[in-house]
Structures are given as structure tokens and as C-alpha cells.
Write a protein that holds these residues in place. Structure first.
Motif, short mmCIF file in Angstrom:
data_model
loop_
_atom_site.label_atom_id
_atom_site.label_comp_id
_atom_site.label_asym_id
_atom_site.label_seq_id
_atom_site.Cartn_x
_atom_site.Cartn_y
_atom_site.Cartn_z
N CYS A 1 43.23 97.61 38.31
CA CYS A 1 43.99 98.63 39.03
C CYS A 1 43.17 99.32 40.12
O CYS A 1 43.56 100.39 40.63
CB CYS A 1 44.51 99.68 38.05
SG CYS A 1 45.75 99.04 36.90
N GLY A 2 42.00 98.76 40.47
CA GLY A 2 41.22 99.31 41.57
C GLY A 2 40.45 100.56 41.22
O GLY A 2 40.21 101.41 42.09
N GLY A 3 40.04 100.72 39.97
CA GLY A 3 39.29 101.90 39.56
C GLY A 3 37.90 101.92 40.17
O GLY A 3 37.40 100.91 40.70
N ALA A 4 37.25 103.07 40.06
CA ALA A 4 35.92 103.25 40.66
C ALA A 4 34.93 102.28 40.04
O ALA A 4 34.82 102.17 38.82
CB ALA A 4 35.46 104.69 40.46
N TRP B 1 45.04 102.40 33.25
CA TRP B 1 45.10 102.95 34.60
C TRP B 1 46.45 102.63 35.24
O TRP B 1 47.04 101.57 35.00
CB TRP B 1 43.98 102.35 35.46
CG TRP B 1 42.61 102.87 35.08
CD1 TRP B 1 42.00 102.69 33.88
CD2 TRP B 1 41.74 103.64 35.88
NE1 TRP B 1 40.77 103.30 33.87
CE2 TRP B 1 40.58 103.90 35.10
CE3 TRP B 1 41.78 104.13 37.18
CZ2 TRP B 1 39.49 104.63 35.57
CZ3 TRP B 1 40.70 104.86 37.66
CH2 TRP B 1 39.58 105.12 36.87
N LEU B 2 46.91 103.57 36.09
CA LEU B 2 48.14 103.39 36.85
C LEU B 2 47.79 103.40 38.34
O LEU B 2 47.10 104.32 38.82
CB LEU B 2 49.13 104.52 36.54
CG LEU B 2 50.48 104.45 37.28
CD1 LEU B 2 51.29 103.25 36.78
CD2 LEU B 2 51.27 105.75 37.08
N ALA B 3 48.24 102.38 39.06
CA ALA B 3 47.91 102.27 40.49
C ALA B 3 49.10 101.68 41.24
O ALA B 3 49.98 101.04 40.65
CB ALA B 3 46.67 101.40 40.69
N TYR B 4 49.11 101.87 42.58
CA TYR B 4 50.18 101.31 43.40
C TYR B 4 49.59 100.63 44.62
O TYR B 4 48.43 100.85 45.00
CB TYR B 4 51.18 102.39 43.82
CG TYR B 4 50.67 103.35 44.86
CD1 TYR B 4 50.85 103.10 46.22
CD2 TYR B 4 49.99 104.53 44.50
CE1 TYR B 4 50.37 103.98 47.19
CE2 TYR B 4 49.51 105.41 45.44
CZ TYR B 4 49.70 105.13 46.79
OH TYR B 4 49.22 105.99 47.74
N SER B 5 50.42 99.84 45.26
CA SER B 5 50.01 99.14 46.47
C SER B 5 51.25 98.90 47.33
O SER B 5 52.32 98.59 46.82
CB SER B 5 49.33 97.81 46.14
OG SER B 5 49.02 97.10 47.34
N VAL B 6 51.06 99.01 48.63
CA VAL B 6 52.16 98.73 49.56
C VAL B 6 52.24 97.24 49.84
O VAL B 6 53.32 96.66 49.95
CB VAL B 6 51.98 99.52 50.87
CG1 VAL B 6 53.09 99.17 51.87
CG2 VAL B 6 51.96 101.01 50.60
N PRO C 1 50.55 94.01 48.03
CA PRO C 1 49.65 93.43 47.02
C PRO C 1 48.92 92.19 47.51
O PRO C 1 47.92 91.79 46.93
CB PRO C 1 50.62 93.10 45.88
CG PRO C 1 51.96 93.00 46.52
CD PRO C 1 51.96 93.98 47.66
N ALA C 2 49.41 91.56 48.59
CA ALA C 2 48.73 90.37 49.11
C ALA C 2 47.32 90.70 49.59
O ALA C 2 46.43 89.85 49.57
CB ALA C 2 49.55 89.76 50.24
N GLN C 3 47.13 91.94 50.03
CA GLN C 3 45.80 92.36 50.47
C GLN C 3 44.92 92.78 49.30
O GLN C 3 43.74 93.09 49.50
CB GLN C 3 45.93 93.51 51.47
CG GLN C 3 46.67 93.14 52.73
CD GLN C 3 46.75 94.31 53.71
OE1 GLN C 3 46.21 95.39 53.46
NE2 GLN C 3 47.44 94.10 54.82
N ASN C 4 45.48 92.81 48.10
CA ASN C 4 44.75 93.18 46.88
C ASN C 4 44.08 94.53 47.01
O ASN C 4 42.94 94.73 46.59
CB ASN C 4 43.72 92.10 46.52
CG ASN C 4 43.27 92.21 45.07
OD1 ASN C 4 44.03 92.70 44.21
ND2 ASN C 4 42.06 91.76 44.78
N THR C 5 44.79 95.46 47.64
CA THR C 5 44.29 96.82 47.77
C THR C 5 45.17 97.74 46.92
O THR C 5 46.36 97.91 47.21
CB THR C 5 44.33 97.28 49.23
OG1 THR C 5 43.53 96.40 50.02
CG2 THR C 5 43.80 98.71 49.36
N TRP C 6 44.56 98.29 45.87
CA TRP C 6 45.32 99.11 44.93
C TRP C 6 44.73 100.52 44.90
O TRP C 6 43.51 100.70 44.89
CB TRP C 6 45.29 98.50 43.52
CG TRP C 6 46.01 97.18 43.48
CD1 TRP C 6 45.49 95.96 43.72
CD2 TRP C 6 47.39 96.99 43.23
NE1 TRP C 6 46.43 94.98 43.62
CE2 TRP C 6 47.64 95.59 43.31
CE3 TRP C 6 48.47 97.83 42.96
CZ2 TRP C 6 48.90 95.03 43.12
CZ3 TRP C 6 49.72 97.28 42.75
CH2 TRP C 6 49.94 95.91 42.85
#
Length: 801
Positions: free
Chosen positions: A561-564, A575-580, A582-587
Motif C-alpha cells: 500500500c505504499g507505506g513508509a 494499511w489503506l491507500a488509494y491511487s488515481v 494504478p498503472a504507475q504503481n503510485t499509492w
């Protein structure tokens, strides 16, 4: 000449002659073997059977060694374990080398009876033994009363005050009435002594038989020749009373042993012989249990036990699972829920599908645990049996010495003094004191859902000083509770974040997802679970889905989920995360949820009560330090040295070895596969019923109930059982130390010696049966205080196992 503790009562067994061809065919029949034999294939490919036999004619634990030796002499017998208390034998044999009929022949040749251990045969054997014993007791008691009536004039007036003809008539009448006592009532003691001597053994029956025979012969000589060397005194009244009291005590002892074994027998006799099976068209037929197959549909009636492990298809009912858990309150079972073999259907008829049969059922695993416990002879009982050998030699030598001394002082009393010494020193109480107590305690524990696999463990538990417990799955339940929520974005609403995570978690069966749903069960989520689209679950990572707004969301591990990077959490987290995109794998993480394992309801009470009982509690866990320390605070354990985190199996093993090196007697409680090494190393190992099969196999005790407080019940059982054993052994030794000098001084008649010996044996049995009362091991009862110097009648014991 070797010495054994006892020999059999042959009156209740089949004769020692060879089996008839019909009996051999019945015993070796393949179909009948299935009722009392389990089969497996050895490493070399040979078929090996493990048969259960009922053995009749045993009156103490020492008989077991003689029967085991007789069985092990047979080619093809791999192992033989015999329990004198339970009167059973478990024999492992190679099918290609020996037959069941040969096993029975070997036991019969040793002077005992052997029968296949089936429920019907066990009941039949118990009834036959009871009838025989009562008839013998009746004959001895009836004749005793008549002989006492003829002896009454001599008690009042003395021999010199009664006319010679009347004296002769009364003596002859007493002699005639004593014949049934000698020929029938006292038969078991003569037969047991004869068979023992024929095999070059000296048994406990030998001094009793010698005492009875010498009393009868000497009294007969005095009757036939009043002026002879034996004088005019006869002791027919003492002889009849001695046999009557001895038989009365034996009847009570036998019934007491049967009562103590009933609870263990009940565990092993739960399955019905036949069951109603339904075919594809719904037609039913009654079939034998051994004809069932996986997938069969069965109708289980009210009051009937489930014959296999399976799944309920139709109907709802209440099921008594006390055999599995020790909990007497019935549990609800309905369609889709599992039921276990041996549990009782109490509510209404149900339809079930068979999922497991025979050795694969949990019931059969429990039966094997019970059998293992029944067959064991603890080390301190074997020490007691070894004491019986020199003791019996001492009895015979003491009797001879007493006769020689009194022959020089007063020849008319020499025989009676020797008989009194033989009778008063019969070590029946010594041989009964420990086995009956252990059987009673084991039976009561089994009723509570605590199965003792190694009887030696009860003795070691009496010296336990340290209680070492695994955390995960033992102190805690198999679920989590939400402990902390941390928001990672300042512009989000806490309630909305929880609702969002809760609704997404509804799509997963992961334990942390279930805990997250339960944490918000009383709240109304603004985002229903049905609003999520394109839900997918990545094993080991978490859930990914989209909302109608088009935003992508993830609920799962920190890395996913892109945690620290490098952030360390001490507790399990989601963890809860979002992304606009997901193809860029940036959460972008929104929040994380930390969880804590849920303590069992009785965990805190266990620690408190253990401290009161003198047990030092230690917690070992492979979890993170923060999680373990938080659990220790809840438990009330403040000493840092008693709580270890990040423990590998090797680290747990080393910690237990350190405690043992410091003189601690360690009780280890665990449930996982990784606990198996430390369970094997600890002084007493306890596995929870919900734990791994390997952990249970390595454990001395299995707590089927899964109640932590039953661990303290177990410790209480060990301490109270050993106190009773100590009382019995010390009483038996004190009785002999007092009785022998009185008999040698001529102050104890053969009659009084017999009464004392019978009452001594009966007393230790009744004292042991106090352990079978349901209130003795109550968890809320006060635990006996810890004593490091617990002694077992002065016997040596192993300091570690």
C-alpha cells in the motif's frame, strides 16, 4: 527364584488348557478382528496389527510384568503393554508371524484369562467376575457365622469348662463347615499361589495361602488328636473370618477399580455398532459401522452418537461434545456445520455426510491417547513393585524366624504366631495404593476434557515450579482486535476512513479483515460493501477494488500500500491507500490499523492463580517485542526476564534448558508445530486441543477443552494425587511396622491379622477413590501449596523426563 507382585485369580478366567479349534477359528476370524484391532503397514511392507485384550484375574499392577513377558516371548510380537489397574493389554503383532489366538494362549499359559476387548465382552466379563466373587463371599460369610456360633461357648466358658464329648462335637462341626471355605471360597488364593510356585515365582497369594493352609491343617490335627503337639486349640473361626474379610475387601476393591475406570471406558465406548444409511433415492437401511464409506449420508437419531466425523446436511440439533471439550453444555449444530464422531445427538434427528472414518476421526485419536495412558506404568509405581520382591522374601523369613523362636518358648503357639506374621504382612495395600489413585485421577481429568498421555506426568506435576507458556494460540485466541487507528492524511475524516476500510474488508476472509469488520460492527458504514467493483485479492498482499467515483483502493500490507520504507510496526497492521492511476504503481497511504491478539478469557486469571499456587509464569513468543510486552502488561507480568519475544524454536528450547539447569521443574504449554521441540524437552508438556497434531503427539497432556484454567486443574490433580499416593504408601508401611511386632509377640491372632490386612487394603482404595469426586479438581477450588520436597513414600524419582 524370582518374585513378582501377584498372580491371577483363575476362578474368573478360562481354563489353562489349549483353545479348542472353534475358539481358535473365532479369534482368528478377519471380520471379528476388526472390532478390537487396528491395522497399519510397517516400513518393510508387513501388515501389523494392534489388538486390545481384556485380561481377567489381575488384582494389582504387578501382574502386568508377568503377562508382558509371556507375550513378548512369542515370535512376531513387537510390543506388549499391560495395565493392571485397567485390566487390559495392547499387543502389537506381525500378521504373517503370529495369530490372535496365540496371544490369548500365551496369556492363559501365564495363568490369566484373555478376551477380545469389545464393549459387550467387557460388560460380560465384569458381570461374571462380580457373580463369582459374590458367591465366594456368600459361602465364606455363611460358613463363618455358623463356625462362630459353634465357637461361642469356648469364648464364654473356655475349653476346660465344656464336656469333652461336646468339645469334640463342636470342633468336628466347625471342621465340616470350614471345608466349603477351603475348597471353594479360598480357591483363588490356593490356585494363584500354586501357579506362581509352578512358574518359580513367589506372589502375594503365597503367604496368604500358606497362612490359610497351615491354620486349617493345625486346627484339623488339634481336632483329630487333642493331646498331640498342636494341643486342643482350634482356629476354624479365625480361618473362616479371615477368608470372608479378605474376599469382602477384594469385592470392594474390584468394584472400586471398575468405578475408577468407567470414565475412561466411557470415552472408548461411544460409537454405535450400526447406523441408518440413506441411498441416492432416499431409502434407508441399517448397516454396520465398519461398512461405511466417505460420502455416505447418515441419519443420526436423538440419543445416538455420531459414528463418523462429518457435515450436517439437514436439521438443527444440540450436540453433547463433552468427550472432546469437557464442556457439559450442549452446542448448536445445523446445516453446513461439522460434527465429530463420539459426540451425542441430543436435540432432533439430523442428516449428515461422512467426511472422515476410523483412525482419521478425532474420536479415534482421543481413544489412542486414552489407551496410551491406560497402558503405562509410571516409574514410581514400578519402584513400588520392585520393593514387593525383597518384602515378600522378608515376610517368609520373618514367619520362619517367629515359628522357630516360639517353638522354643511355647510350641503350642508357634504355628499361630507364624500364621499371623504371614497374614499381617501381605503387601496388598502397598500394591494398590498408587495405581488406583492414578486411575481415579486420570478418569476425573478425562471427564473434564484433559487427557493424560503419560501417567508419570502426574508425579512430576506435583513438583512443578515454573509454568512456561507460548503466547500465540495458547494465551491468545485465533482472532485479533483493533487496537489503534492512525490517519496519515490531514484532510480525511476518521469515521469515513474506518467505514471505507470496513466495507472493503467484507470481501476477505483474512483474520485481520475479520477483526476490522468486527471493530465497526455496531456502526453504519456510509460505503456499503456492494458499492465496490472489480474486487480482487492478492495472496500475501491484500485487497484491491474501485469505487463508482473511479478511484482505486488497496487494503493490505504496508509495502503493497505504499507505506513508509523502513518504518517498523510492533503489532500486526493493515494499511489503506488509494491511487488515481494504478498503472504507475503510485499509492498514497490514507491510514493504517494496528491489531492486537485477543487474550483468552481466563488468561489473566491463570497467571494470578498460578502465582498464588507457587508457580512462576514465563511467556515465550516469536512475535515482535511491542506486541509481547503489551500482552505481558495485560497479564500482570512485570519482570522483564519472564517475558521473551522474537523467540525461535531453538531459543525457546534454550530458555527452558536454562530454567532446568537452575533447578526448575518446567511445565510447558504450547500449541504449534514450532513448540514441538520445547514440549519434548520440558519436564511436563501440555498441548492445547486446538493445536497442531505434532504438538499433541509430543505432549504428555492434551487439554481438549482449550480452557487455560484446566492447566491449573492439571497441576492441582498432580499435587493432590501424589498426596493421596503418599498417604496410601505411608499407611501401608506404618501398618506393617506396627502389625509385624504385635504378631511376633503373640499379641495378634490370625483372625485379627486378617481383618487388619483386609481393612488396610480397602482403606487405601477408598482413599484413592476420593480423587474421582467431581469437586476434587474444581478450577475454583484452592490449589494445594507448592512443596519442593514432595516425596513418594521415600521412593526415588526421575528429576527430569
Amino acid at each position: 527364584m524370582t518374585i513378582q507382585g501377584c498372580t491371577p485369580d483363575r476362578t474368573t478366567t478360562i481354563s489353562p488348557e489349549s483353545l479348542t479349534p472353534t475358539q481358535v477359528a473365532a479369534l482368528d476370524d478377519a471380520a471379528s478382528l476388526e472390532a478390537y484391532t487396528q491395522w497399519h503397514t510397517a516400513e518393510n511392507g508387513e501388515r501389523v496389527g494392534k489388538s486390545r485384550l481384556l485380561v481377567s484375574g489381575m488384582h494389582c499392577a504387578a501382574c502386568a510384568g508377568l503377562i508382558e513377558s509371556a507375550l513378548m516371548r512369542l515370535p512376531g510380537v513387537v510390543a506388549a503393554e499391560v495395565s493392571g489397574s485397567a485390566q487390559r493389554a495392547v499387543v502389537t503383532w506381525v500378521a504373517s508371524q503370529v495369530q490372535p489366538s496365540a496371544l490369548v494362549e500365551a496369556v492363559r499359559a501365564a495363568g490369566y484369562g484373555a478376551f477380545p476387548d469389545t464393549g459387550a465382552e467387557a460388560v460380560s466379563l465384569a458381570m461374571r467376575e462380580s457373580r463369582q466373587a459374590i458367591w465366594r463371599l456368600f459361602v465364606a460369610s455363611f460358613c463363618m457365622m455358623q463356625v462362630m456360633m459353634y465357637a461361642a461357648p469356648f469364648y464364654v466358658g473356655g475349653v476346660d469348662e465344656i464336656a469333652p464329648d461336646t468339645t469334640k462335637l463342636l470342633h468336628w462341626a466347625s471342621w465340616v463347615l470350614t471345608l466349603p471355605v477351603m475348597l471353594f471360597a479360598a480357591g483363588p488364593y490356593f490356585q494363584g499361589a500354586w501357579r506362581a510356585l509352578r512358574q518359580w515365582h513367589i506372589s502375594m497369594d503365597v503367604p496368604v495361602a500358606i497362612g490359610i493352609a497351615v491354620t486349617f491343617v493345625a486346627s484339623s490335627v488339634a481336632t483329630f488328636d487333642p493331646q498331640g503337639v498342636m494341643g486342643r486349640e482350634v482356629y476354624f473361626d479365625s480361618l473362616a473370618m479371615f477368608v470372608a474379610f479378605l474376599l469382602g475387601a477384594r469385592v470392594l476393591e474390584t468394584r472400586a477399580r471398575h468405578k475408577a475406570a468407567q470414565s475412561l471406558d466411557a470415552v472408548m465406548r461411544r460409537l454405535p455398532d450400526s447406523v441408518e444409511r440413506l441411498d441416492g433415492d432416499g431409502h434407508s437401511e441399517l448397516v454396520a459401522a465398519n461398512r461405511l464409506m466417505i460420502g455416505d449420508r447418515l441419519r443420526i437419531q436423538v440419543g445416538q452418537a455420531f459414528v463418523a466425523d462429518g457435515l450436517v446436511l439437514e436439521g438443527r440439533t444440540q450436540v453433547d461434545e463433552s468427550m472432546l471439550t469437557g464442556e457439559s453444555v450442549p452446542v448448536e449444530r445445523g446445516p453446513g456445520q461439522t460434527v465429530a464422531a463420539g459426540c451425542l445427538n441430543l436435540g432432533s434427528p439430523v442428516l449428515m455426510r461422512v467426511e472422515a472414518l476410523g483412525t482419521n476421526t478425532r474420536y479415534q485419536q482421543i481413544v489412542e491417547l486414552v489407551e496410551r495412558a491406560l497402558m503405562q506404568r509410571p516409574a514410581f509405581i514400578q519402584s513400588t513393585e520392585r520393593l514387593a520382591a525383597p518384602f515378600l522374601w522378608g515376610v517368609l523369613l520373618t514367619a520362619i524366624l517367629a515359628w522357630a523362636v516360639w517353638h522354643a518358648i511355647d510350641p503350642t503357639k508357634a504355628v499361630w504366631v507364624a500364621v499371623a506374621v504371614l497374614v499381617v504382612t501381605c503387601p496388598c495395600a502397598l500394591s494398590l495404593g498408587a495405581p488406583v489413585a492414578l486411575l481415579a485421577a486420570t478418569g476425573e481429568l478425562a471427564r473434564r476434557g484433559v487427557l493424560v498421555q503419560r501417567l508419570d506426568a502426574l508425579e512430576v506435576l506435583s513438583r512443578a515450579s515454573h509454568l512456561v507458556i507460548d503466547k500465540t494460540g495458547t494465551l491468545t485466541e485465533d482472532r485479533f482486535a483493533l487496537e489503534h487507528v492512525e490517519l496519515l492524511q490531514s484532510d480525511v475524516d476518521r469515521a469515513e476512513v474506518i467505514f471505507l476500510a470496513t466495507s472493503l474488508a467484507a470481501h476477505s476472509h483474512h483474520p485481520l479483515s475479520r477483526a476490522l469488520r468486527e471493530a465497526a460492527v455496531d456502526q453504519t458504514a456510509s460505503v456499503p460493501s456492494s458499492a465496490w467493483m472489480h474486487v480482487s485479492e492478492e495472496p500475501g498482499c491484500g485487497l484491491q477494488a474501485t469505487l463508482e467515483a473511479g478511484r482505486y483502493w488497496r487494503l493490505g500490507s504496508m509495502a503493497w500500500c505504499g507505506g513508509a520504507v523502513g518504518r517498523s510496526l510492533e503489532r500486526p497492521s493493515v494499511w489503506l491507500a488509494y491511487s488515481v492511476d494504478p498503472a504507475q504503481n503510485t499509492w498514497i497511504p490514507v491510514a493504517f490499523f494496528e491489531f492486537e491478539e485477543v487474550l483468552r478469557p481466563d488468561a489473566v486469571e491463570l497467571v494470578q492463580r498460578a502465582a498464588q499456587a507457587g508457580l512462576e509464569v514465563h511467556v515465550l513468543s516469536g512475535d515482535q517485542k511491542g506486541s509481547v510486552d503489551a500482552m505481558a502488561v495485560k497479564l500482570g507480568i512485570s519482570e522483564a526476564d519472564r517475558v521473551r519475544s522474537l523467540c525461535t524454536p531453538q531459543a525457546k528450547l534454550e530458555r527452558v534448558e536454562q530454567l532446568q539447569a537452575a533447578g526448575a521443574v518446567v511445565v510447558m504449554v504450547g500449541d504449534g508445530i514450532n513448540d514441538a521441540p520445547v514440549l519434548a524437552r520440558s519436564n511436563v508438556s501440555v498441548a492445547m486441543g486446538s493445536g497442531a497434531a505434532l504438538a499433541q503427539a509430543r505432549a504428555d497432556v492434551v487439554v481438549l477443552s482449550n480452557r487455560l484454567m484446566d492447566v491449573l486443574v492439571l497441576v492441582s490433580a498432580g499435587r493432590k494425587t501424589l498426596r493421596v499416593v503418599n498417604q496410601n504408601l505411608r499407611w501401608a508401611l506404618a501398618y506393617n511396622l506396627i502389625g509385624v511386632p504385635l504378631a511376633m509377640l503373640g499379641w495378634l491372632s490370625p483372625f485379627l491379622a486378617g481383618v487388619g490386612m483386609a481393612l488396610s487394603s480397602l482403606g487405601v482404595v477408598l482413599n484413592a477413590l476420593r480423587l474421582a469426586r467431581r469437586s476434587v479438581f474444581d478450577a475454583d477450588a484452592s490449589l494445594p501449596s507448592f512443596q519442593q520436597d514432595v516425596d513418594v513414600g521415600g521412593l526415588s524419582r526421575p528429576q527430569s523426563v
